[in-house]
Design a protein around this motif. Structure first.
Motif, PDB file in Angstrom:
ATOM      1  N   VAL A   1      17.818  -0.702 -22.968  1.00 42.28           N
ATOM      2  CA  VAL A   1      17.976  -2.149 -23.052  1.00 42.28           C
ATOM      3  C   VAL A   1      19.076  -2.446 -24.066  1.00 42.28           C
ATOM      4  N   PHE A   2      20.090  -3.162 -23.622  1.00 44.25           N
ATOM      5  CA  PHE A   2      21.181  -3.545 -24.511  1.00 44.25           C
ATOM      6  C   PHE A   2      21.792  -4.835 -23.993  1.00 44.25           C
ATOM      7  N   GLY A   3      22.638  -5.469 -24.794  1.00 44.02           N
ATOM      8  CA  GLY A   3      23.297  -6.670 -24.289  1.00 44.02           C
ATOM      9  C   GLY A   3      23.570  -7.715 -25.333  1.00 44.02           C
ATOM     10  N   HIS A   4      23.882  -8.914 -24.832  1.00 43.66           N
ATOM     11  CA  HIS A   4      24.397 -10.016 -25.640  1.00 43.66           C
ATOM     12  C   HIS A   4      23.214 -10.807 -26.213  1.00 43.66           C
ATOM     13  N   ALA A   5      22.746 -10.361 -27.348  1.00 40.37           N
ATOM     14  CA  ALA A   5      21.476 -10.853 -27.880  1.00 40.37           C
ATOM     15  C   ALA A   5      21.533 -12.321 -28.275  1.00 40.37           C
ATOM     16  N   ALA A   6      22.676 -12.801 -28.724  1.00 36.31           N
ATOM     17  CA  ALA A   6      22.755 -14.188 -29.184  1.00 36.31           C
ATOM     18  C   ALA A   6      22.436 -15.175 -28.072  1.00 36.31           C
ATOM     19  N   ASP A   7      22.651 -14.756 -26.823  1.00 31.88           N
ATOM     20  CA  ASP A   7      22.430 -15.642 -25.687  1.00 31.88           C
ATOM     21  C   ASP A   7      21.189 -15.273 -24.877  1.00 31.88           C
ATOM     22  N   GLY A   8      20.356 -14.353 -25.407  1.00 29.07           N
ATOM     23  CA  GLY A   8      19.180 -13.924 -24.667  1.00 29.07           C
ATOM     24  C   GLY A   8      19.538 -13.206 -23.377  1.00 29.07           C
ATOM     25  N   HIS A   9      20.685 -12.546 -23.383  1.00 34.58           N
ATOM     26  CA  HIS A   9      21.243 -11.936 -22.168  1.00 34.58           C
ATOM     27  C   HIS A   9      21.209 -10.411 -22.318  1.00 34.58           C
ATOM     28  N   PHE A  10      20.144  -9.806 -21.827  1.00 34.14           N
ATOM     29  CA  PHE A  10      19.963  -8.360 -21.943  1.00 34.14           C
ATOM     30  C   PHE A  10      20.239  -7.660 -20.605  1.00 34.14           C
TER      31      PHE A  10
END
Length: 529
Positions: free
Chosen positions: A429-438
């Motif tokens: 699991v990884f991704g753009h955490a600031a936008d809740g976009h995993f």
């Protein structure tokens, strides 16, 4: 140079073309013919020939997509891999630069030419050459959308309206596309821009006294303003983009990257949520990227690093860490950048990140190393799928692109972890955490687990949609993810694409099999192409 006739441009598919039957999704397709146009005129000639034959057309860029959008299901492949020229520069009254490019140029090739300030200027007009003289003396320029896949083509990025790891600060690619040229589904060539081919009362007039109408059931706030809005994100369903004019910006003088490591995942999540509460100022200095990587991501990166020389310059990641958070700070004021970095370090320590294990880099070259580290999470997941396919070739990439901004990150991650555990599946699991976009990349060891993973992703799609989230955010729908949208529950943007496609491409010849299953596309006669 003698202009080629369209039949000469269309080649029978041969063994040397087999790589063009697949993309990074690990899907594989079939086709009868292929072409490699080098200009808009060649694109138009090929398209008109294929339309007369009613041959389906699959448009390809760099084939870096992960949803099978570039995988053909028959008919013809139009590869834009030879359309890689920079065709001009523009300088507006405010001193801002724009650059015109063909769709096949990659993100890396574009930035290399911007950095070197050297271009093949053949065919440039006087305005473009004058802009180039000013450009060579100006501050260093860049195109803000920066997907971590550097080999992605600009046309492909536009077709999916992709985002980069710095989308938290800069937004999606479409914000930085000034205009495009297209050959549409009928073979007509024209230039949609921000102020051309606008919708009025749901109607847009096209060349040749044609028009398209928006379904009145589409809410006004979700309707496109211009024709260009439709093409950005339509995944080649309405025609092919042949040129793009991109808005450039001056590269910030200060680029800092920091990786914080945590021994417990909940502390990393609490740290991210704490940073999200930071008040923004009017200054252009800000946190540009907030990226999350879980323990499985770190494990797969460690294995991937053994086989990838580009990552060996980075320190080893201790096995005790349960997660990492990568952040970038962009700005033009050194003191402001330093102040934000100190604040982040203090906040990380409060959430029990050891400052002695933190990685901190500054400068464009150093930042690139950290971005390789972040991108390795995706590459490592792809490598796992490649190995699984050696056991069972039916397995393809199994990842999510879902975004849920309205709920705390901790709750979103809990849902993923709880469901993965209940299903007996492993995932990074990884991704753009600031936008809740995993991006949840399920790592199946056999086809049974692959099928279970597909069912789980379908279940997540229902939950995310019910909570007001986005099921597809930046990777596109392609062929792999259209099963997430039953025909009776299409989101409005897919209803819009379906409606416009029926008007422009009633026989379903363009990129058949992508995005929607609303009607059966026409089938080609393999001998015709």
């Amino acid at each position: 140079m003698k202009k080629k006739k369209s039949p000469d441009l269309i080649q029978p598919l041969a063994d040397r073309h087999l790589d063009y039957l697949k993309d990074e999704s690990r899907m594989s397709g079939k086709a009868e013919s292929i072409s490699f146009p080098e200009s808009e005129a060649e694109v138009q000639a090929i398209v008109k020939t294929l339309l007369r034959r009613q041959t389906p057309i699959t448009v390809q860029g760099s084939r870096t997509g992960v949803t099978g959008g570039a995988v053909p299901v028959g008919g013809h492949i139009m590869s834009l891999s030879k359309m890689t020229r920079v065709t001009g520069l523009e300088l507006d009254q405010n001193g801002s630069f724009s650059i015109r490019v063909q769709p096949g140029i990659s993100l890396a090739e574009l930035q290399e030419q911007l950095d070197s300030r050297r271009f093949d200027c053949e065919g440039w007009d006087d305005n473009a050459l004058n802009a180039l003289r000013v450009f060579k003396k100006a501050e260093k320029q860049f195109w803000p959308p920066d997907p971590s896949e550097r080999s992605a083509s600009i046309g492909g990025i536009a077709a999916c309206n992709s985002r980069g790891i710095c989308a938290h600060h800069y937004g999606a690619a479409g914000r930085y596309i000034k205009s495009i040229r297209v050959v549409d589904a009928r073979g007509e060539a024209y230039s949609p821009g921000r102020r051309q081919y606008l919708f009025s009362d749901g109607i847009c007039l096209l060349p040749g006294e044609n028009e398209i109408r928006i379904d009145p059931g589409i809410p006004r706030e979700e309707s496109p303003v211009s024709l260009m809005d439709l093409y950005l994100g339509s995944e080649g369903m309405l025609g092919v983009i042949t040129e793009l004019t991109l808005s450039l910006q001056s590269l910030p003088s200060e680029l800092w990257g920091i990786v914080f490591f945590f021994e417990e995942q909940f502390r990393a999540v609490d740290f991210i949520q704490a940073t999200a509460k930071r008040k923004k100022t009017e200054s252009d200095t800000d946190i540009a990227a907030i990226e999350f990587m879980d323990q499985t991501s770190l494990e797969t990166i460690r294995e991937f690093k053994k086989e990838n020389s580009r990552l060996r310059k980075l320190p080893e990641v201790d096995t005790r860490f349960a997660s990492a958070v990568y952040m970038e700070i962009h700005g033009n004021n050194t003191e402001e950048v330093e102040a934000i970095s100190r604040w982040l370090l203090e906040a990380a320590v409060e959430h029990e990140s050891d400052p002695d294990t933190t990685w901190a880099f500054c400068g464009e070259g150093e930042i690139e190393q950290l971005r390789l580290f972040r991108h390795a999470a995706a590459e490592a997941a792809n490598l796992f799928i490649d190995r699984a396919r050696q056991i069972d070739s039916r397995i393809t990439k199994l990842g999510t692109d879902m975004c849920l901004k309205k709920e705390p990150l901790s709750e979103v991650l809990k849902m993923y972890r709880r469901d993965l555990k209940a299903s007996g599946l492993k995932a990074s699991v990884f991704g753009h955490a600031a936008d809740g976009h995993f991006h949840v990349n399920i790592l199946p060891r056999n086809y049974q687990q692959f099928e279970e993973g597909r069912r789980l992703i379908e279940d997540w799609a229902k939950k995310i949609s019910a909570r007001g989230g986005s099921v597809v955010t930046e990777h596109g729908v392609g062929k792999i993810k259209k099963h997430l949208f039953p025909s009776n529950r299409l989101p409005n943007y897919l209803k819009l694409i379906c409606s416009i496609k029926k008007q422009l491409d009633p026989k379903g010849l363009w990129n058949p099999g992508n995005m929607i299953n609303s009607y059966e596309p026409a089938h080609s006669n393999g001998n015709q192409a």
